[in-house]
Write a protein that holds these residues in place. Sequence first.
Motif, PDB file in Angstrom:
ATOM      1  N   TYR A  48      39.539  38.103  51.762  1.00 50.14           N
ATOM      2  CA  TYR A  48      40.106  38.018  50.306  1.00 50.14           C
ATOM      3  C   TYR A  48      39.346  36.893  50.060  1.00 50.14           C
ATOM      4  N   ALA A 374      49.830  37.392  42.317  1.00 50.61           N
ATOM      5  CA  ALA A 374      49.296  36.879  41.919  1.00 50.61           C
ATOM      6  C   ALA A 374      48.757  35.863  41.367  1.00 50.61           C
ATOM      7  N   ASN A 428      43.681  40.251  52.659  1.00 45.73           N
ATOM      8  CA  ASN A 428      44.319  39.876  51.476  1.00 45.73           C
ATOM      9  C   ASN A 428      43.647  38.101  51.592  1.00 45.73           C
ATOM     10  N   LYS A 431      45.767  35.760  48.398  1.00 43.57           N
ATOM     11  CA  LYS A 431      45.396  36.884  47.177  1.00 43.57           C
ATOM     12  C   LYS A 431      46.400  37.074  46.285  1.00 43.57           C
TER      13      LYS A 431
END
Length: 472
Positions: A48, A374, A428, A431
């Motif tokens: 990410y 998030a 991720n 994120k």
Amino acid sequence: MSKTKITFPKDFWWGSAWSAEQAEGRGETGKAETIWERWYKEEPYRFYKGISSEVATDHIHRYKDDVQLMKQTGHNSFRVSISWARMFPNDGVGQVNPKAIEFYRDLFTEMNNNGIKVFANLYHFDMPAALQDLGGWESREVVDAYVNYADTCFKEFGDLVYNWFTFNEPLGPILGTYLEGFHYPNLIDFKRGAQATFFTVLAHARAIQAFKKYNYDSKIGTILNLSPTFPRSQNPADVKAAEIADLFYTRSFLDPMVKGVFPAKLVALLKEYDQMPVDFNQDDLAIIKDNTCQILGLNYYEPRRVKARLTAINPDGPFLPEWFFENYTMPGRRMNEYRGWEIYEKGIHDLCMDIKDNYGNIEAFISENGMGVADEERFMDENGQVIDDYRIEFIQDHLAYLWKAIQDGCNIKGYHLWTFIDCWSWINSYKNRYGLVSLDLKTQKRTIKKSGEFYKKLSEDNGFSYDVDKLI
């Protein structure tokens, strides 16, 4: 609405958890390349916003300040992982790294001096890449290297560690590598995954065998990600589907690591479909039988809901557990929309009762539970503090059911949140944020969130006020 003061047992473990690869950063101590570092070099676009674990939370340089933040957020215990790659920078084998020993001894001493018990985990997804080249957990040579690494850690840090854990979520690398393609090197091969599962369990048992010779006061166990499995209905087809899903995802590691034997129904199923591991013997099975967990960590995030398959399987496709069930989306379920996980607080009670009723009520604790959200900058006040009332509510609702489990006789000794400071999360990256403390990626500035203040009071009071009439 009347509230009752929920009080937890004396000396309850309040804390949180993270891992070396997700928090430390590479640093200057020397460190072998891990599978995550290699994967980032090969396919950075899968991470990410292209963020690697190179710096992460820079804990290796800031650990003394971070320990003070642990105190300020109510920690009396904290789970770290030790980096195999840092301890053995020559590809995970060879000579131990004195700089790594110095770092971890300094960190653990700092924690102990500040009243924070060290929960040390030996493996959290971070295989040295060179050992993956040898076959990873499919290789007896890698098992031997792991046991040598574990034994070195017991010898070097045993005087500083309160509880030891062989693995965090050993199911994760099996799913990610062999079934679902979210761990390097993405092989998608169940039978090889079965071999890796067996050798992971053997490595766990052999590490416990090595630990016993030191006669420490500490205990050793493992940490499993467990979700209670619920059928869509009581239709026999749905019930059978749930039983099979539970065998694959819950009992596969829980039974051999706690009871010392693999589930007979799972073994029979794998034999029927020619998916048994190839390399194992009676000596291996005896070691697994004789070296089981003394303590068990329970990671709980969401329930598993399944139904009987309604669609046919492609017989030319790879063998997968989903041959026997389909996931079920329950109407009306509450969701953490950021992570795609159902929020079902009662599941933590169901999980604990399963351990009580079916696993000898082994000493256990919640080793992970948390809520990733998030863009938490949306919830910052004028002082830069994240006002995360949603996380406080999430913690309270789960703790209320954990308290109920303790009232119902479950041998639960603590609760660790995922996580302490917002940390790097595998593919991720950053994120979703899980921390009690927010992290500014540009400056590495740490700021205690509202949930961190709540957690300190929770720890100090050893409980909180709650409307227990909501519990079902």
